[in-house]
Scaffold this active site. Structure first.
Site, PDB file in Angstrom:
ATOM      1  N   ASP A 260       1.464  13.102  -8.972  1.00  0.00           N
ATOM      2  CA  ASP A 260       1.345  11.819  -8.784  1.00  0.00           C
ATOM      3  C   ASP A 260       0.538  11.143  -7.582  1.00  0.00           C
ATOM      4  OD1 ASP A 260       1.851   9.059 -10.471  1.00  0.00           O
ATOM      5  OD2 ASP A 260       3.460   8.806  -8.917  1.00  0.00           O
ATOM      6  N   LYS A 300      -2.049  11.793 -12.482  1.00  0.00           N
ATOM      7  CA  LYS A 300      -3.057  10.377 -12.639  1.00  0.00           C
ATOM      8  C   LYS A 300      -4.207  10.611 -12.242  1.00  0.00           C
ATOM      9  CE  LYS A 300      -1.091   8.082  -9.048  1.00  0.00           C
ATOM     10  NZ  LYS A 300      -0.170   7.305  -8.647  1.00  0.00           N
TER      11      LYS A 300
END
EC number: 2.1.1.296
Length: 719
Positions: A260, A300
Site C-alpha cells: 500500500d 496500490k
C-alpha cells in the site's frame, strides 16, 4: 461467463435501497394526482441513487492474460523508454483537468470534496455500528477488496494456516481489517503476519514519505520488521535480503502479500505515477521473492499511463493466473488510486530464473524499459488503454463535478449527496457482511487501548496553499522564504505559560533497563516524536537558509552563553554547552555527558545549555540523567532557548554503567557508519508525562531560532 465474485456482486446489487412505499389517500383526484407525482419523484430519486451506488462499487476491470508470457532475459532492460500515444493523451487530458485546481486553497478544496464524497458516511457508520479496531479509510478499502475478491486462498482456508506479509503498511489498518475479516469468516484459521514500513522512529526518514501515526506499531513491535539498517526502507537491497532471510522458514505459508505504498507528490501532482513507479517495482519484486505458489498479491498503483507501470502490469499478468484492477468505492473518488489484485501466483519455479535481473535494478531507477514494446502483446496494451480510460474518465467526472459545485452548491445538491452517502454506507455494510466481533479479545491490540494511547498523532499534511502559491513561494529569495516560515510558525500554539517549569519528573522512581538500538547513520533529523512535522520542516528549511546566508551563526550564541555563566557564579555548577542543530550529534552528546558525569561530585548541579530534545537518543539520555539528580527545572529564554538545570547529583551507579555502555557502543557505531538510534523504547518515552511538554519546548526553541536568525540576517545586512 461471470466468475463467482462478479456474480456475487451482481446479486448483492439487487439489495440497494428499496423504493419508498408511500400511502395514497383516495380523497380526491387532485390529491391522488399529487401523491402519484410525489411517488414518481421519489422513484426518480431512488433510481438515481441506486444507479450512482452501483457505479461506485462497479469500478473494476478483469485483465485477460492468457497470452502473457515473460520474454527471454536477454531482451529485458535494454530498450529506451517508449510511449503509448493513446495513454499519453489520457495523461494529458487528466492533467489538464487537474490543473484547474491549481488556484484552489488546499484546505478549502479538501473540505469541499470531503463533504461531497459519496462514500463519506462509510467510516463513521462502520465506527458507530461495527466499532472495529483502527477503523480508517485504509481499513474500509481493504475490507471491501477482501469482500469482493477471494484474497484468502482456498489452500489456506483448507489447511487452516495463513501467513500474510504487509509492505508499506503503516499505520496498520490492512492488518486489523484482515484480522476482522478472518474472525468473522475463517475463525479457525491459524494466522501469523509480518509488516514492514518506513520506521516512524528513525529520525532520518522524512514525514513526506511516511505516516506518523504509530499507535498500533508500538503495541505490535514484534510483528514489524525495519530491515538490516533499521530504516524500514524497502528500496534497499540489503533490507530485502534480510527480510527474505527472516521469512525463509515461513515461505510455504506466505499466501497473501499486500503493498500500500505511496510518496507525497503534492508539489508534482502531474507526475505522480513516475515518482512512485520505482517504489511499486520494489514492492512487486519483494512479493515475487516471498510469495508461495498459488498465493495472492494486492498492490496500490496510481494511473497506468507510463511505460514503467505498463511493464509492471505485464510482469504481474505473466506471474499470476488472474489479474484485476479495481477502484474501491471507499477510495477517494477524485484521486488516481487503484488496486491491482493478483490471484494464484505461478510460483518460484516460474519466476526464479528472472530474479537476478530484477535485483540488478532494485535499488537504482533505470532509464531502460523492463520489456521491449514488441514483447508485450497488442491485445494486452489495448486492455490497458481501455482500463486507463475508464478510471481516468471517472476521476475527471468527479473533479469537474466538484469544481461545478464549489461555493455554488444548492440545497438539492446537498440533499442528493446525503441520500447517496446514506445508501452507499448501507450497501457497503450489507455487501461486506460486516458485524461486530463478538469478543474484544478477538482484536489484535484493542480499540480501547489504541484510543487511549498517549502517543501524539501528528498530521504531516500542513500545507494549505494552492499549487500555484506554493510554486511562487519556492522561487522567492532566501530572506523572503524565511519570513514566510516565521509567519507559518505563528499558527503553532505553545501552552507553556511560565518562564520556568519546575519539578520535572518521569513517572517511574527507578530508571528503565537500557534498551539500545542502532541504525544506519543519517545527516539531518527529518522527523521527531517530540516535534510536530510542520515545525520540523520549518526548522530544516531555516537551517538550509542559514547555511546559504550566514553559515557560521549559532543559536544560542557565545555572548548569551557567557552572560548566563557570568551571572551564575556558583562554583557548584557544571556547564555543558551545545548548539541547537538538526544534525544528528549523538556521539558528541554522550561523550560530553559521560565525561561530565564521571567527574561530577555529590550535590553538584549540571546545567545543559542548547541541549536538543528532538531525537529519541537525546531524550533517552535526558531520561537517565533525570534519575541521577534530586531536582530538575527548565527555564525558557529567548536568547538561549531552553536551559535545563539538574540540581543535587546523587550518583546512581546503574545509570553510570548505562552511560558507559552507551558511550562505548557509540564509538563502535561511529566506526561502522552507524548511530545509536535509541537507548529506550520510543513507547516508553512517548508515554511519559513529559512528552507533551517536550512538544511545546521544541516549538518554543524553533520559534526563537527562526526569529533570532531573521534578526541576525538583518543585522548582517546593516553592517
Amino acid at each position: 461467463m461471470m466468475d463467482c465474485d462478479e456474480q456475487k456482486y451482481r446479486d448483492n446489487a439487487q439489495l440497494l435501497p428499496l423504493q419508498y412505499q408511500l400511502p395514497v389517500a383516495f380523497k380526491s383526484s387532485r390529491q391522488v394526482g399529487k401523491n402519484q407525482r410525489t411517488i414518481k419523484k421519489h422513484q426518480k430519486h431512488n433510481e438515481m441513487v441506486s444507479a450512482t451506488v452501483q457505479k461506485m462499487f462497479n469500478k473494476h476491470v478483469k485483465i485477460d492474460n492468457k497470452n502473457c508470457e515473460l520474454p527471454t532475459i536477454d531482451t529485458m532492460f535494454i530498450d529506451d523508454p517508449w510511449i503509448i500515444e493513446d495513454l499519453k493523451e489520457l495523461k494529458k487530458h487528466l492533467n489538464e483537468i487537474k490543473s484547474k485546481l491549481n488556484d484552489y486553497n488546499l484546505m478549502e478544496w479538501r473540505s469541499h470534496t470531503r463533504k461531497r464524497n459519496y462514500a463519506g458516511d462509510i467510516i463513521w457508520r462502520v465506527r458507530k455500528e461495527i466499532n472495529p479496531e483502527f477503523p480508517t479509510q485504509a481499513w474500509c478499502k481493504f475490507y471491501e477488496n477482501l469482500s469482493f475478491y477471494k484474497l484468502i486462498p482456498e489452500k489456506s482456508l483448507y489447511e487452516k494456516q495463513l501467513k500474510s506479509i504487509h509492505l508499506c503498511e503503516a499505520p496498520g489498518a490492512f492488518v486489523t481489517a484482515l484480522n476482522h475479516w478472518l474472525k468473522l469468516n475463517a475463525p479457525l484459521i491459524n494466522w501469523d503476519w509480518t509488516a514492514t514500513t518506513l520506521n516512524p522512529s528513525y529520525e532520518g526518514n522524512s514525514p513526506s514519505f511516511m505516516l506518523n501515526d504509530d499507535r498500533f506499531i508500538l503495541h505490535t513491535t514484534n510483528n514489524w520488521y525495519f530491515g538490516a539498517d533499521n530504516t524500514g526502507n524497502l528500496m534497499n537491497l540489503k533490507n530485502l535480503d534480510s527480510f527474505i532471510e527472516l521469512e525463509k522458514e515461513n515461505r510455504d505459508k506466505i499466501m497473501l502479500i499486500t503493498a500500500d505504498g505511496s510518496i507525497d507528490c503534492l508539489h508534482t501532482p502531474d507526475e505522480q505515477e513516475k515518482i512512485v513507479s520505482h517504489l511499486h517495482y520494489c514492492e512487486t519484486i519483494t512479493a515475487l521473492h516471498l510469495l508461495n505458489k498459488n498465493g495472492n498479491f494486492i498492490i496500490k498503483l496510481f494511473t497506468i499511463f507510463e511505460y514503467q507501470t505498463i511493464c509492471l502490469m505485464y510482469l504481474l499478468s505473466c506471474c499470476f493466473n488472474e489479474i484485476s484492477i479495481r477502484k474501491p468505492a471507499t477510495s477517494k473518488e477524485g484521486n488516481s488510486e487503484i488496486y491491482v489484485i493478483c490471484l494464484d501466483f505461478k510460483g518460484s519455479d516460474y519466476i526464479s530464473p528472472y530474479l537476478n535481473i530484477f535485483r540488478k535494478h532494485y535499488e537504482k531507477f533505470t532509464d531502460r524499459t523492463m520489456f521491449q514494446k514488441n514483447d508485450i502483446p497488442d491485445s494486452f496494451i489495448e486492455q490497458i488503454i481501455k482500463s486507463g480510460e475508464l478510471f481516468k474518465s471517472h476521476q475527471c467526472d468527479v473533479i469537474l463535478n466538484n469544481i461545478r459545485t464549489f461555493n455554488t452548491e444548492t440545497n438539492e445538491d446537498c440533499m442528493n449527496v446525503k441520500r447517496i452517502r446514506r445508501a452507499t454506507a448501507d450497501y457497503f455494510i450489507k455487501f461486506c457482511k460486516l458485524e461486530k466481533l463478538p469478543f474484544k479479545d478477538m482484536q489484535i491490540v484493542g480499540t480501547d487501548i489504541l484510543n487511549q494511547s498517549c502517543c501524539q498523532i501528528l498530521d504531516n499534511r500542513y500545507n494549505y496553499d494552492s499549487y500555484n502559491e506554493r510554486h511562487v513561494k519556492g522561487s522567492l529569495k532566501p530572506e523572503d522564504r524565511l519570513l514566510i516560515l516565521f509567519e507559518d510558525l505563528q499558527s503553532i500554539n505553545i501552552t507553556i505559560d511560565t518562564e520556568t517549569i519546575e519539578n520535572i519528573q518521569f513517572i517511574d522512581d527507578k530508571p528503565e533497563v537500557l534498551k539500545m538500538s542502532t541504525a544506519i547513520s543519517y545527516e539531518n533529523i527529518q522527523s521527531s516524536k517530540f516535534c510536530q512535522p510542520k515545525v520540523m520542516r520549518i526548522y530544516n528549511s531555516a537551517f538550509e537558509i542559514k547555511n546559504q546566508l550566514i553559515s557560521n551563526w549559532q543559536y544560542p550564541n557565545d555572548k548569551a552563553i557567557g552572560n548566563l555563566i557570568k551571572i551564575n557564579t556558583n562554583d557548584n555548577n557544571k556547564y555543558l554547552v551545545f548548539h541547537y542543530t538538526v544534525k544528528y550529534d549523538g556521539f558528541n552528546v554522550i561523550e560530553k555527558i559521560y565525561t561530565a558525569i564521571t567527574n561530577l561530585k555529590l550535590d553538584q548541579t549540571l546545567v545543559l545549555i542548547g541541549y536538543s530534545l528532538l531525537s529519541q537518543f537525546n531524550v533517552g539520555i535526558f531520561y537517565f540523567l533525570a534519575h541521577t539528580f534530586k531536582h530538575i527545572e527548565m527555564q525558557f529564554d529567548n536568547e538561549l532557548g531552553c536551559v535545563i538545570t539538574l540540581y543535587n547529583y546523587i550518583c546512581l551507579q546503574s545509570v553510570i554503567e548505562y552511560l558507559k555502555e552507551i558511550f562505548d557502543a557509540s564509538i563502535v557505531a561511529k566506526n561502522s557508519d552507524k548511530i545509536i538510534l535509541s537507548v529506550l523504547s520510543v513507547a516508553r518515552l512517548c508515554e511519559c508525562n513529559l512528552h507533551h511538554k517536550l512538544l511545546d519546548i521544541n516549538n518554543f526553541i524553533v520559534k526563537n531560532f527562526v526569529n533570532k536568525l531573521i534578526m541576525s540576517i538583518n543585522n548582517a545586512k546593516s553592517e
